[in-house]
Design a protein around this motif. Structure first.
Motif, mmCIF file in Angstrom:
data_model
loop_
_atom_site.group_PDB
_atom_site.id
_atom_site.type_symbol
_atom_site.label_atom_id
_atom_site.label_comp_id
_atom_site.label_asym_id
_atom_site.label_seq_id
_atom_site.Cartn_x
_atom_site.Cartn_y
_atom_site.Cartn_z
ATOM 1 N N GLN A 34 54.686 36.602 47.352
ATOM 2 C CA GLN A 34 55.420 36.376 48.596
ATOM 3 C C GLN A 34 56.896 36.235 48.275
ATOM 4 O O GLN A 34 57.265 35.732 47.220
ATOM 5 C CB GLN A 34 54.900 35.165 49.359
ATOM 6 C CG GLN A 34 55.070 33.840 48.662
ATOM 7 C CD GLN A 34 54.423 32.708 49.438
ATOM 8 O OE1 GLN A 34 53.636 32.917 50.349
ATOM 9 N NE2 GLN A 34 54.770 31.484 49.063
ATOM 10 N N GLY A 35 57.701 36.744 49.171
ATOM 11 C CA GLY A 35 59.140 36.675 48.976
ATOM 12 C C GLY A 35 59.784 35.698 49.938
ATOM 13 O O GLY A 35 59.267 35.448 51.019
ATOM 14 N N TYR A 36 60.895 35.145 49.522
ATOM 15 C CA TYR A 36 61.685 34.267 50.381
ATOM 16 C C TYR A 36 63.148 34.403 49.962
ATOM 17 O O TYR A 36 63.459 34.726 48.820
ATOM 18 C CB TYR A 36 61.216 32.806 50.289
ATOM 19 C CG TYR A 36 61.349 32.196 48.920
ATOM 20 C CD1 TYR A 36 62.501 31.486 48.563
ATOM 21 C CD2 TYR A 36 60.331 32.322 47.979
ATOM 22 C CE1 TYR A 36 62.630 30.930 47.296
ATOM 23 C CE2 TYR A 36 60.451 31.762 46.717
ATOM 24 C CZ TYR A 36 61.595 31.075 46.383
ATOM 25 O OH TYR A 36 61.719 30.534 45.131
ATOM 26 N N TRP A 37 64.027 34.180 50.912
ATOM 27 C CA TRP A 37 65.459 34.306 50.645
ATOM 28 C C TRP A 37 66.015 32.962 50.205
ATOM 29 O O TRP A 37 65.685 31.918 50.750
ATOM 30 C CB TRP A 37 66.185 34.795 51.902
ATOM 31 C CG TRP A 37 65.805 36.203 52.227
ATOM 32 C CD1 TRP A 37 64.833 36.617 53.086
ATOM 33 C CD2 TRP A 37 66.379 37.381 51.667
ATOM 34 N NE1 TRP A 37 64.756 37.992 53.095
ATOM 35 C CE2 TRP A 37 65.698 38.495 52.243
ATOM 36 C CE3 TRP A 37 67.385 37.631 50.739
ATOM 37 C CZ2 TRP A 37 66.008 39.811 51.922
ATOM 38 C CZ3 TRP A 37 67.695 38.943 50.425
ATOM 39 C CH2 TRP A 37 67.018 40.011 51.006
ATOM 40 N N ASP A 38 66.871 33.041 49.179
ATOM 41 C CA ASP A 38 67.500 31.827 48.651
ATOM 42 C C ASP A 38 68.814 32.222 47.976
ATOM 43 O O ASP A 38 69.121 33.410 47.839
ATOM 44 C CB ASP A 38 66.568 31.136 47.651
ATOM 45 C CG ASP A 38 66.867 29.643 47.495
ATOM 46 O OD1 ASP A 38 67.874 29.163 48.061
ATOM 47 O OD2 ASP A 38 66.086 28.960 46.802
ATOM 48 N N ILE A 39 69.554 31.241 47.533
ATOM 49 C CA ILE A 39 70.836 31.465 46.877
ATOM 50 C C ILE A 39 70.615 31.484 45.359
ATOM 51 O O ILE A 39 69.967 30.598 44.810
ATOM 52 C CB ILE A 39 71.857 30.357 47.244
ATOM 53 C CG1 ILE A 39 72.001 30.224 48.770
ATOM 54 C CG2 ILE A 39 73.200 30.609 46.575
ATOM 55 C CD1 ILE A 39 72.540 31.459 49.462
ATOM 56 N N ASN A 40 71.159 32.505 44.685
ATOM 57 C CA ASN A 40 71.004 32.589 43.228
ATOM 58 C C ASN A 40 72.125 31.833 42.520
ATOM 59 O O ASN A 40 72.953 31.178 43.156
ATOM 60 C CB ASN A 40 70.913 34.049 42.760
ATOM 61 C CG ASN A 40 72.219 34.811 42.920
ATOM 62 O OD1 ASN A 40 73.256 34.264 43.296
ATOM 63 N ND2 ASN A 40 72.175 36.090 42.643
#
Length: 160
Positions: A87-93
């Motif tokens: 599963q994918g999720y958006w976050d800050i790298n």
């Protein structure tokens, strides 16, 4: 009909055959490597590409396969996401940029554990052990190279 002997096969044809077989093997391993990586910790697509490139560095250096690229990896990630194994999720790298991270799901863990079990199961079969010993663990020695014809993709020569 007479078949061509190995020694009669054109060097270019040898290269195509070798690259095709190796490419098929690598493509089959991509999904397993991705599951293995996302099982360790969430990782973004670019990070997955870099890990795959490290995994196949020798073949990349020998120009047998190309480095990972977004047009190859992201469709695989999308299919794996659609099938419910990741599963994918958006976050800050780390560079303060919004990127999509991937992590393994319970279904993915079941599949990964099944693959691990199959590798173990295959490895415990005596004929597979002999195969692995010969194919992976037993380095080709110079005497064998002198007695048979091998294609060296790095310098495009046929060794005798």
């Amino acid at each position: 009909m007479d078949e061509k002997k190995f020694s009669d096969i054109d060097i270019e044809e040898n290269l195509k055959i070798k690259k095709s077989i190796i490419k098929q093997i690598h493509n089959g391993f991509y999904r397993i490597i991705i599951l293995w990586e996302v099982n360790k910790a969430p990782i973004h697509g670019y990070g997955i590409m870099k890990k795959i490139d490290l995994f196949f560095q020798k073949q990349i250096d020998e120009n047998i396969i190309k480095k990972s690229n977004p047009s190859k990896i992201y469709p695989i990630l999308k299919k794996m996401e659609q099938s419910g194994v990741i599963q994918g999720y958006w976050d800050i790298n780390d560079n303060n940029k919004k990127v999509k991270f991937y992590e393994i799901t319970n279904k993915g863990k079941i599949i990964l554990n099944s693959v691990k079990y199959r590798f173990h199961d295959v490895g415990s079969n005596p004929i597979w052990s002999e195969f692995m010993q010969d194919m992976i663990l037993n380095p080709i020695i110079d005497e064998e190279l002198n007695n048979q014809q091998f294609f060296n993709s790095k310098n495009c020569e046929v060794n005798k």
